[in-house]
Write an enzyme that holds these catalytic residues in place. Sequence first.
Site, mmCIF file in Angstrom:
data_model
loop_
_atom_site.group_PDB
_atom_site.id
_atom_site.type_symbol
_atom_site.label_atom_id
_atom_site.label_comp_id
_atom_site.label_asym_id
_atom_site.label_seq_id
_atom_site.Cartn_x
_atom_site.Cartn_y
_atom_site.Cartn_z
ATOM 1 N N ASP A 1 3.672 -4.036 -5.699
ATOM 2 C CA ASP A 1 4.390 -5.556 -5.229
ATOM 3 C C ASP A 1 5.785 -5.155 -5.739
ATOM 4 O OD1 ASP A 1 2.216 -6.607 -4.940
ATOM 5 O OD2 ASP A 1 1.428 -7.526 -6.945
ATOM 6 N N HIS B 1 1.735 2.496 -3.310
ATOM 7 C CA HIS B 1 1.153 3.545 -4.675
ATOM 8 C C HIS B 1 1.747 4.974 -3.917
ATOM 9 C CE1 HIS B 1 -0.954 -0.162 -6.082
ATOM 10 N NE2 HIS B 1 -1.386 -0.462 -4.301
ATOM 11 N N GLU C 1 0.745 -1.265 -0.317
ATOM 12 C CA GLU C 1 0.366 0.449 -0.382
ATOM 13 C C GLU C 1 0.866 1.327 0.163
ATOM 14 O OE1 GLU C 1 -3.199 0.089 -0.731
ATOM 15 O OE2 GLU C 1 -3.442 -2.253 -0.351
#
EC number: 3.4.24.84
Length: 447
Positions: A377, A299, A296
């Site tokens: 990822d 991002h 997360e």
Amino acid sequence: MATVNEALSYLDSVNYKDYVIGFSCIVYVFEQYLNFRQHRRYLMRERPKDLADIVGETDFTKSQSYNLDKSRFAFIENAFKQAEALLMIHYDALPLLWDFSGRLLSEYLGYGSEYEISQSLVFTIIFSFISTFTSLPFSLYSTFVIEQKHGFNKQTVGLFFMDLLKSQLVFGAIMMPFLAAFLWIIKSTGERFYFYVWVTVVVFQMFFITIYPTVIQPLFNKLTPMEPGELRTRIEELASRINFPLKKLYIIDGSKRSSHSNAYFYGFGKNKHIVLFDTLIDHSTTDEICAVLAHELGHWAMSHTLKILAVTQVYMLTMFWLFSHFINNTRLYQDFGFSTMPTLIGFLLFQYIYAPVDSVIGFLMHVYQRKNEYEADAFALKLGYASTLRSALIKLSVKNLGGFNVDPWYSAWNRSHPSLTERLSALGIMPTSDKPIVSPEESKKEQ
């Protein structure tokens, strides 16, 4: 400009209602074909070879059963929604509803036809009520039959309807003033209204994003500051390692409604907050939670959220600009049964016309978002979470009964996230052993 005018002149020779009905049917058939391709995947009883060392037989069977139930129900729901939309358009339900809204204003409030914005608000409330009413049986069945059957639903009927009531009240309190401002600006700012409307929408979005976590979400869920401990220390160390401006850590009571799990962050500038679902904490190790958060935070590190926000703003400005070329198109209104040209109706009808472009852009956005997921990822891997990210992704898929067996065409059109096997393969962390990660229930069964 000449090209735009030529295109609009050509469209004037087309019956807009027939065009919308025809395109709607084409999209429906295409999407049901993709749904059927995916449905066949859920009918498979044997694990594909690429899943044999990822998920156990029992968990695979449970996932197939859950997603098969959802898939069967989706065919029924989609058919109903398509029939509802076609009947509404064919039999001119919108002008009937608009006229009914006007009669309510004139008979009970004494307003005349010159109060178009007021009539638009009444129209929106009635339209929203009808949409909620017709979709309610499907929501109830999905929650209290399918989700209940597979152990996900934690809601009571009372909580379900309380959430529904709160949602409607929040919608009325926030969206009605915004809609009134939206319509007033279009009527008051002349031919270049699209720019001023766009600015208003941007401001509203920022306002909504700001108040949602602290004003709206607490109406539905309880956010509790995370207590000091190993998990909090590890998360703070992770945030410090990549200079993420973490302000507060919260745990949200997601288990109040569902056993599905997730994590996210929100906030502007140097005022970031991380929220973990209690279900994620209950079923994951500290390392796995950090791996999920590393994804997360990837991002954030690569500005994915800001980039998507920027793309969305360009998209909206373009859409409003195109709408400015349709707003005074008399035939557009007449083809759908209107004798007047209300601004709200014009925007609604324009969205019908714009649907082909919107479908293509939606697909392209999925392509872009999937790229972002791969990058996030990869960011987590660079932080050293290769094995734990793998186990976390698999455990989340197993716990949420995610669709392991995914058709690539269906996934490309419908999903903003790659499938589990696509993510593991892209990262080069496909399992190397023959022993899959299994759920605690399956592990006990094997013992």
